[in-house]
Design a protein around this motif. Structure first.
Motif, PDB file in Angstrom:
ATOM      1  N   UNK A 180       0.864  -1.180   0.000  1.00 37.46           N
ATOM      2  CA  UNK A 180       0.000   0.000   0.000  1.00 37.46           C
ATOM      3  C   UNK A 180       0.899   1.226   0.000  1.00 37.46           C
ATOM      4  N   UNK A 181       0.380   2.348  -0.478  1.00 34.93           N
ATOM      5  CA  UNK A 181       1.168   3.580  -0.507  1.00 34.93           C
ATOM      6  C   UNK A 181       0.262   4.770  -0.245  1.00 34.93           C
ATOM      7  N   UNK A 182       0.835   5.783   0.411  1.00 35.51           N
ATOM      8  CA  UNK A 182       0.109   7.010   0.714  1.00 35.51           C
ATOM      9  C   UNK A 182       0.975   8.187   0.310  1.00 35.51           C
ATOM     10  N   UNK A 183       0.351   9.178  -0.302  1.00 35.74           N
ATOM     11  CA  UNK A 183       1.091  10.331  -0.813  1.00 35.74           C
ATOM     12  C   UNK A 183       0.430  11.621  -0.344  1.00 35.74           C
ATOM     13  N   UNK A 184       1.165  12.406   0.454  1.00 39.89           N
ATOM     14  CA  UNK A 184       0.723  13.744   0.812  1.00 39.89           C
ATOM     15  C   UNK A 184       1.063  14.704  -0.326  1.00 39.89           C
ATOM     16  N   UNK A 185       0.059  15.422  -0.800  1.00 36.62           N
ATOM     17  CA  UNK A 185       0.153  16.498  -1.789  1.00 36.62           C
ATOM     18  C   UNK A 185       1.265  16.315  -2.830  1.00 36.62           C
ATOM     19  N   UNK A 186       1.183  15.220  -3.617  1.00 39.77           N
ATOM     20  CA  UNK A 186       2.163  15.059  -4.698  1.00 39.77           C
ATOM     21  C   UNK A 186       1.843  15.999  -5.852  1.00 39.77           C
ATOM     22  N   UNK A 203      -3.299   5.955  -1.936  1.00 39.97           N
ATOM     23  CA  UNK A 203      -4.243   6.965  -1.454  1.00 39.97           C
ATOM     24  C   UNK A 203      -3.507   8.298  -1.366  1.00 39.97           C
ATOM     25  N   UNK A 204      -4.138   9.362  -1.851  1.00 38.66           N
ATOM     26  CA  UNK A 204      -3.552  10.703  -1.816  1.00 38.66           C
ATOM     27  C   UNK A 204      -4.266  11.572  -0.787  1.00 38.66           C
ATOM     28  N   UNK A 205      -3.485  12.360  -0.037  1.00 36.22           N
ATOM     29  CA  UNK A 205      -3.999  13.297   0.951  1.00 36.22           C
ATOM     30  C   UNK A 205      -3.657  14.699   0.448  1.00 36.22           C
ATOM     31  N   UNK A 206      -4.675  15.477   0.065  1.00 32.96           N
ATOM     32  CA  UNK A 206      -4.485  16.690  -0.722  1.00 32.96           C
ATOM     33  C   UNK A 206      -5.013  17.916   0.008  1.00 32.96           C
ATOM     34  N   UNK A 207      -4.310  19.030  -0.147  1.00 30.34           N
ATOM     35  CA  UNK A 207      -4.755  20.295   0.409  1.00 30.34           C
ATOM     36  C   UNK A 207      -5.565  21.077  -0.616  1.00 30.34           C
ATOM     37  N   UNK A 212       1.210  25.082  -4.470  1.00 25.79           N
ATOM     38  CA  UNK A 212       2.544  24.585  -4.813  1.00 25.79           C
ATOM     39  C   UNK A 212       2.388  23.352  -5.705  1.00 25.79           C
ATOM     40  N   UNK A 213       1.744  22.334  -5.195  1.00 22.47           N
ATOM     41  CA  UNK A 213       1.342  21.178  -6.013  1.00 22.47           C
ATOM     42  C   UNK A 213      -0.181  21.123  -5.928  1.00 22.47           C
ATOM     43  N   UNK A 214      -0.871  21.839  -6.798  1.00 24.48           N
ATOM     44  CA  UNK A 214      -2.321  21.997  -6.669  1.00 24.48           C
ATOM     45  C   UNK A 214      -3.058  20.657  -6.718  1.00 24.48           C
ATOM     46  N   UNK A 215      -4.202  20.652  -6.040  1.00 25.66           N
ATOM     47  CA  UNK A 215      -4.952  19.407  -5.887  1.00 25.66           C
ATOM     48  C   UNK A 215      -5.680  18.988  -7.148  1.00 25.66           C
ATOM     49  N   UNK A 229      -8.526   9.216  -2.852  1.00 26.67           N
ATOM     50  CA  UNK A 229      -7.921  10.458  -2.371  1.00 26.67           C
ATOM     51  C   UNK A 229      -8.885  11.136  -1.416  1.00 26.67           C
ATOM     52  N   UNK A 230      -8.328  12.063  -0.624  1.00 25.73           N
ATOM     53  CA  UNK A 230      -9.138  12.896   0.260  1.00 25.73           C
ATOM     54  C   UNK A 230      -8.663  14.330   0.132  1.00 25.73           C
ATOM     55  N   UNK A 231      -9.602  15.236  -0.008  1.00 22.78           N
ATOM     56  CA  UNK A 231      -9.311  16.662  -0.160  1.00 22.78           C
ATOM     57  C   UNK A 231      -9.631  17.350   1.166  1.00 22.78           C
TER      58      UNK A 231
END
Length: 292
Positions: A180-186, A203-207, A212-215, A229-231
């Motif tokens: 499994x992998x998780x990525x904060x704001x790639x 799974x992506x965790x996005x702001x 900077x790296x827009x969602x 993903x979760x925004x």
């Protein structure tokens, strides 16, 4: 006790990352992992205190962003940054080992954040090779549970999560692969262009306020690939940082509006939520109890 309740009692994130967490006395071991072209890849390895050396346990490979692993100012200078140490302590408390490959200092770099993409000497291909080298090294360790290895990356390290999990890769896979992998704001634009498809659950965790790296490209990527993903609302780049506040960084050239800089910094509400989400996502993937 639920993480959010615990963090609230401790003063939000002050429990973790500042020497107050339940696993704060776990001391890292520095390991030199053989990399490509003779590179000795420096890694920091943390183990739960209660585990014997050869007891198999889940392992999280943590991938730093463009600023590297270490704090550059203040009392933590030269140590893991507050965010990195905080997440490490959090994972250790769950019984996971944590491995931090350092992709910068072995290549005579301390930060890439103020370098344009075109001028960077440390590229995603280097970081991808570092992940593969770390996985190959983990395959040789008695304490690695080969069925429970995760990638967890922030920003540039989140890009590495996407590159590492791309099913279109032609690179030979190591004998241990992430579960499994998780990525904060790639940054998701390149993955979106190449019609990325994940090889394992990502799974992506996005702001939502990230400039900077827009969602938006990541949301589109998730919808295109079926990746979850979760925004997080009102959240800038680095919203899960346990210290500091939102700042304007005028010298970062690679944001959504080149030449205007970017904003980055913590959100005291959504940051702890995201950390709890990391734990929950890992427990969903690895439902068997882990003894810390």
């Amino acid at each position: 006790m639920h993480l959010l309740q615990y963090l609230h009692r401790c003063g939000l994130w002050l429990c973790f990352g500042l020497g107050l967490g339940p696993s704060a006395h776990a001391q890292p071991v520095s390991e030199l992992v053989p990399g490509i072209n003779g590179l000795a890849l420096k890694t920091w390895v943390f183990h739960p205190l209660q585990k014997t050396h050869d007891t198999p346990r889940p392992v999280v490979i943590a991938l730093h962003g463009c600023g590297g692993i270490y704090a550059t100012v203040g009392s933590r200078k030269g140590q893991l940054s507050a965010r990195h140490q905080g997440m490490t302590d959090l994972l250790l408390a769950q019984g996971y080992s944590v491995v931090w490959p350092d992709s910068l200092t072995p290549r005579q770099e301390t930060s890439l954040c103020e370098q344009s993409m075109a001028s960077r000497q440390v590229r995603q291909s280097h970081r991808l090779s570092d992940v593969h080298a770390t996985l190959a090294w983990l395959a040789q360790q008695a304490w690695t549970d080969r069925q429970r290895v995760a990638l967890l990356g922030w920003s540039n390290g989140g890009n590495t999560v996407l590159a590492s999990s791309d099913s279109q890769q032609k690179i030979p896979q190591p004998s241990v692969t992430p579960d499994v992998a998780l990525a904060f704001y790639p940054g998701c634009k390149d993955a979106l262009r190449r019609a990325y498809q994940p090889s394992w659950p990502v799974h992506m965790l996005l702001g939502a306020a990230d400039n900077w790296t827009p969602a938006a490209p990541c949301v589109a990527l998730g919808q295109q690939s079926g990746m979850s993903f979760k925004l997080y609302p009102d959240s800038h780049h680095g919203f899960d940082n346990p210290v500091g506040q939102v700042q304007h960084l005028p010298r970062v050239p690679n944001g959504q509006h080149p030449g205007l800089g970017v904003h980055a910094g913590r959100n005291p509400v959504t940051g702890p939520q995201a950390w709890q989400d990391v734990l929950d996502l890992l427990k969903q993937r690895w439902p068997d109890p882990v003894s810390p």
